[in-house]
Design a protein around this motif. Structure first.
Motif, PDB file in Angstrom:
ATOM      1  N   VAL A 294       0.419  -5.825   9.473  1.00 19.73           N
ATOM      2  CA  VAL A 294       0.369  -4.615   8.459  1.00 19.73           C
ATOM      3  C   VAL A 294       1.477  -3.611   9.091  1.00 19.73           C
ATOM      4  O   VAL A 294       1.575  -3.081  10.211  1.00 19.73           O
ATOM      5  CB  VAL A 294      -0.830  -3.877   8.762  1.00 19.73           C
ATOM      6  CG1 VAL A 294      -0.860  -2.526   7.721  1.00 19.73           C
ATOM      7  CG2 VAL A 294      -1.913  -4.733   8.199  1.00 19.73           C
TER       8      VAL A 294
ATOM      9  N   ALA B 195       1.212   5.064   1.001  1.00 17.44           N
ATOM     10  CA  ALA B 195       0.467   6.007   1.598  1.00 17.44           C
ATOM     11  C   ALA B 195       0.257   7.389   0.888  1.00 17.44           C
ATOM     12  O   ALA B 195      -0.690   8.116   1.407  1.00 17.44           O
ATOM     13  CB  ALA B 195       1.314   6.354   2.860  1.00 17.44           C
TER      14      ALA B 195
ATOM     15  N   TYR C  41      -5.523   2.255   8.115  1.00 17.44           N
ATOM     16  CA  TYR C  41      -5.233   1.030   7.468  1.00 17.44           C
ATOM     17  C   TYR C  41      -4.976   0.051   8.740  1.00 17.44           C
ATOM     18  O   TYR C  41      -4.297  -1.068   8.478  1.00 17.44           O
ATOM     19  CB  TYR C  41      -3.725   1.263   6.776  1.00 17.44           C
ATOM     20  CG  TYR C  41      -3.956   1.941   5.407  1.00 17.44           C
ATOM     21  CD1 TYR C  41      -4.543   1.440   4.366  1.00 17.44           C
ATOM     22  CD2 TYR C  41      -3.802   3.370   5.392  1.00 17.44           C
ATOM     23  CE1 TYR C  41      -4.696   2.266   3.298  1.00 17.44           C
ATOM     24  CE2 TYR C  41      -4.080   3.846   4.201  1.00 17.44           C
ATOM     25  CZ  TYR C  41      -4.661   3.538   3.316  1.00 17.44           C
ATOM     26  OH  TYR C  41      -4.807   4.242   2.045  1.00 17.44           O
TER      27      TYR C  41
ATOM     28  N   PHE D 213       3.212  -1.307   4.073  1.00 21.87           N
ATOM     29  CA  PHE D 213       2.828   0.020   3.743  1.00 21.87           C
ATOM     30  C   PHE D 213       3.863   0.995   3.854  1.00 21.87           C
ATOM     31  O   PHE D 213       4.490   1.406   4.922  1.00 21.87           O
ATOM     32  CB  PHE D 213       1.777   0.532   4.974  1.00 21.87           C
ATOM     33  CG  PHE D 213       0.805   1.615   4.893  1.00 21.87           C
ATOM     34  CD1 PHE D 213      -0.161   1.694   4.134  1.00 21.87           C
ATOM     35  CD2 PHE D 213       1.440   2.759   5.702  1.00 21.87           C
ATOM     36  CE1 PHE D 213      -1.077   2.765   3.946  1.00 21.87           C
ATOM     37  CE2 PHE D 213       0.231   3.808   5.548  1.00 21.87           C
ATOM     38  CZ  PHE D 213      -0.503   3.934   4.718  1.00 21.87           C
TER      39      PHE D 213
ATOM     40  N   LEU E 101       4.165  -0.781   8.959  1.00 20.06           N
ATOM     41  CA  LEU E 101       4.327   0.743   8.149  1.00 20.06           C
ATOM     42  C   LEU E 101       5.782   1.183   8.300  1.00 20.06           C
ATOM     43  O   LEU E 101       6.492   1.139   9.216  1.00 20.06           O
ATOM     44  CB  LEU E 101       3.425   1.800   9.121  1.00 20.06           C
ATOM     45  CG  LEU E 101       3.748   3.476   8.646  1.00 20.06           C
ATOM     46  CD1 LEU E 101       3.266   3.610   7.344  1.00 20.06           C
ATOM     47  CD2 LEU E 101       3.060   4.231   9.757  1.00 20.06           C
TER      48      LEU E 101
ATOM     49  N   ILE F  72       0.940  -1.093  -0.011  1.00 19.18           N
ATOM     50  CA  ILE F  72      -0.008   0.046  -0.109  1.00 19.18           C
ATOM     51  C   ILE F  72       0.658   1.305   0.152  1.00 19.18           C
ATOM     52  O   ILE F  72       1.815   1.149   0.758  1.00 19.18           O
ATOM     53  CB  ILE F  72      -0.963   0.026   1.259  1.00 19.18           C
ATOM     54  CG1 ILE F  72      -1.790  -1.309   1.315  1.00 19.18           C
ATOM     55  CG2 ILE F  72      -1.762   1.163   1.130  1.00 19.18           C
ATOM     56  CD1 ILE F  72      -2.617  -1.060   2.559  1.00 19.18           C
TER      57      ILE F  72
ATOM     58  N   THR G 184      -2.811   0.423  -4.157  1.00 21.08           N
ATOM     59  CA  THR G 184      -2.582  -0.997  -3.533  1.00 21.08           C
ATOM     60  C   THR G 184      -2.242  -1.971  -4.681  1.00 21.08           C
ATOM     61  O   THR G 184      -2.577  -2.057  -5.856  1.00 21.08           O
ATOM     62  CB  THR G 184      -3.836  -1.550  -2.693  1.00 21.08           C
ATOM     63  OG1 THR G 184      -4.759  -1.604  -3.575  1.00 21.08           O
ATOM     64  CG2 THR G 184      -4.314  -0.631  -1.742  1.00 21.08           C
TER      65      THR G 184
END
Length: 540
Positions: free
Chosen positions: A230, A50, A274, A257, A232, A48, A55
């Motif tokens: 997930v 930001a 998210y 992400f 980041l 993904i 995606t």
């Protein structure tokens, strides 16, 4: 409690974590290895972005990598062992490019987009890339090299070059033969690092190094049978830590992400939107959280966040405690790593052992270590401070085109002499307490004093110079300089600071310049940097 990680016979420390089994296939590339593990969930989200909200699923990721790899070989004639340079901020295109390059046996190298032309030119001269992947905003930095360019994005002022989007479109139906004669022992990447001594060098990392490191990186997630996480990432993927982080999460099937630039409110908003579970940071980010987190945390739903893991420089116990008070439901801990180890060396385990200890945790499963006396060069038992040596399948085979640096930093038995001082306690917890090497850690980046000193000495009004670290609560350390003016010259502090600022990235800029009559040196001419550091810090 007995120390299960220390072997008194060999005087080595081993990981108390469960062992990891590495793939034995010789002709296995990093790219093939990653897609082997993700084939069972092709339609789940892999990446993904930001900044664009784009995606990509694992099936799409594999297709994009294959298309770009085909184009690299057939359009740009990139062959095995050719080098391709990526100079770009974080985006979901970054891991696609990296995986495409290494899939055909070529070598990926990365440069921080904030680097100046001079800094990038040193790397280009050293590794001689056949192609540069970048963005239009950096055109002026890379165009003088007269190397073919691929732009990851377009703008209204984009020069006429090849574009990633056009390449993907034109080669969408093409796929390379899976057999690219790539082996685990082939070099996959050159990650430029100041290493244990001197100026920046290309750390050679093989496919095996990356495969082992990706397994190491998420070993605890696998061990405790966590679900899909997930992750980041706003740490620069141009840095070895960011690259390995992305590959490890993708290998495990986690959602990765990508965020181009850190901003606290942007990060907190992303966590809420998210449902981010894991965040990897450097100490300056922890300082932001400590200072501003309490004001902002009530504006966002952060209950999805499970872990914040800090690396690149030590965190103080007080800072960890402050952040834990702000985010009591989040496990906050730290690890220790280096580019030469292709990522992590040790990591705290919040599910075992003491919390908020100030240690960097226990060794990763595939890593061995020794603590070696600086004076006697003999291995030391627990609770004695010495230089940290490491060995394992994640460790670099050496520095690119630099046999001398390889011999200095890596001995015949494969031990990397890290230049860091530390010790293990009885429980196998590693404490990193100081550095023998002369690197300055600013914003989590390495700054080599020798590089800045060389730059200062190139100025006609400067006769001698020394650069040392100065503690800074916000960024860890900053570089400061002591300069000897040339005779009858009137160069000012601002002149010197501006001269350096024009030639280096922001984190390498000098914060203060002090003029002195002489630089302290030994009889052999070596700068007595440690003495000067102690003298300066005694006055703080």
């Amino acid at each position: 409690m007995a120390n299960s990680s220390f072997n008194p016979e060999t005087q080595t420390y081993n990981s108390p974590r469960p062992p990891i089994k590495l793939p034995t296939s010789f002709d296995l590339s990093l790219t093939s290895f990653i897609f082997q593990s993700t084939s069972s969930f092709p339609h789940q989200t892999a990446l993904i972005d930001a900044d664009s909200n784009e995606t990509i699923t694992f099936l799409q990721l594999q297709s994009l990598v294959s298309s770009l790899a085909y184009a690299l070989r057939h359009r740009f004639h990139v062959a095995k062992h050719d080098v391709v340079l990526i100079v770009a901020p974080n985006s979901i295109h970054f891991p696609i490019c990296f995986l495409a390059i290494v899939s055909i046996g070529a070598i990926a190298t990365t440069a921080n987009p904030s680097f100046t032309f001079n800094e990038i030119s040193k790397q280009v001269k050293d590794c001689n890339p056949k192609l540069i992947i970048t963005i239009p905003e950096l055109y002026n930095k890379v165009n003088p090299f007269n190397v073919p360019l691929v732009f990851l994005s377009q703008s209204s002022t984009s020069p006429k070059c090849s574009y990633y989007s056009d390449i993907i479109k034109n080669y969408a139906e093409q796929a390379l033969n899976s057999n690219n004669n790539v082996t685990q022992n082939d070099v996959a990447a050159l990650m430029y690092s100041s290493g244990t001594t001197g100026t920046s060098k290309g750390v050679m990392l093989t496919h095996k190094n990356f495969i082992a490191s990706t397994l190491n990186f998420t070993a605890d997630q696998d061990r405790y049978m966590e679900g899909r996480n997930v992750c980041l990432c706003f740490l620069p993927m141009s840095h070895g830590f960011g690259t390995v982080l992305s590959l490890a999460q993708l290998r495990r099937g986690n959602v990765f992400f990508s965020m181009a630039k850190f901003g606290l409110e942007k990060v907190l908003g992303a966590i809420e939107k998210y449902k981010v579970t894991h965040m990897f940071v450097v100490p300056p980010v922890m300082i932001y959280i400590a200072k501003q987190g309490m004001m902002m945390k009530n504006k966002y739903d952060l209950w999805s966040l499970k872990q914040i893991i800090s690396s690149a420089a030590p965190l103080s116990r007080d800072l960890i405690q402050t952040c834990s008070h702000i985010l009591p439901h989040v496990e906050i801990f730290q690890g220790y790593g280096m580019t030469e180890a292709c990522g992590k060396i040790s990591l705290e385990n919040p599910k075992e052992g003491s919390r908020l200890s100030g240690s960097t945790g226990t060794l990763m499963p595939l890593i061995q270590s020794k603590i070696v006396s600086v004076s006697t060069i003999k291995p030391l038992p627990p609770n004695q401070i010495g230089e940290i040596w490491i060995r394992g399948p994640t460790v670099t085979p050496g520095y690119f085109n630099n046999l001398e640096a390889t011999k200095v930093g890596i001995d015949e038995e494969g031990w990397v002499h890290t230049g860091d001082l530390g010790y293990f306690d009885e429980q196998g917890q590693l404490f990193v307490v100081d550095r023998i090497k002369e690197l300055i850690k600013c914003y989590g980046f390495q700054v080599a004093p020798a590089e800045l000193e060389g730059l200062l000495l190139s100025h006609p009004d400067i006769d001698d110079a020394v650069v040392i670290p100065y503690p800074d609560v916000n960024v860890g350390e900053v570089p400061i300089a002591y300069v000897v003016r040339a005779s009858n010259r009137t160069i000012t502090e601002e002149d010197v600071k501006q001269f350096v600022a024009n030639k280096v990235a922001h984190f390498k800029r000098l914060r203060t310049v002090t003029f002195v009559e002489s630089v302290p040196r030994s009889v052999s001419g070596k700068i007595l940097r440690r003495e000067l550091i102690q003298k300066v810090r005694s006055k703080i």
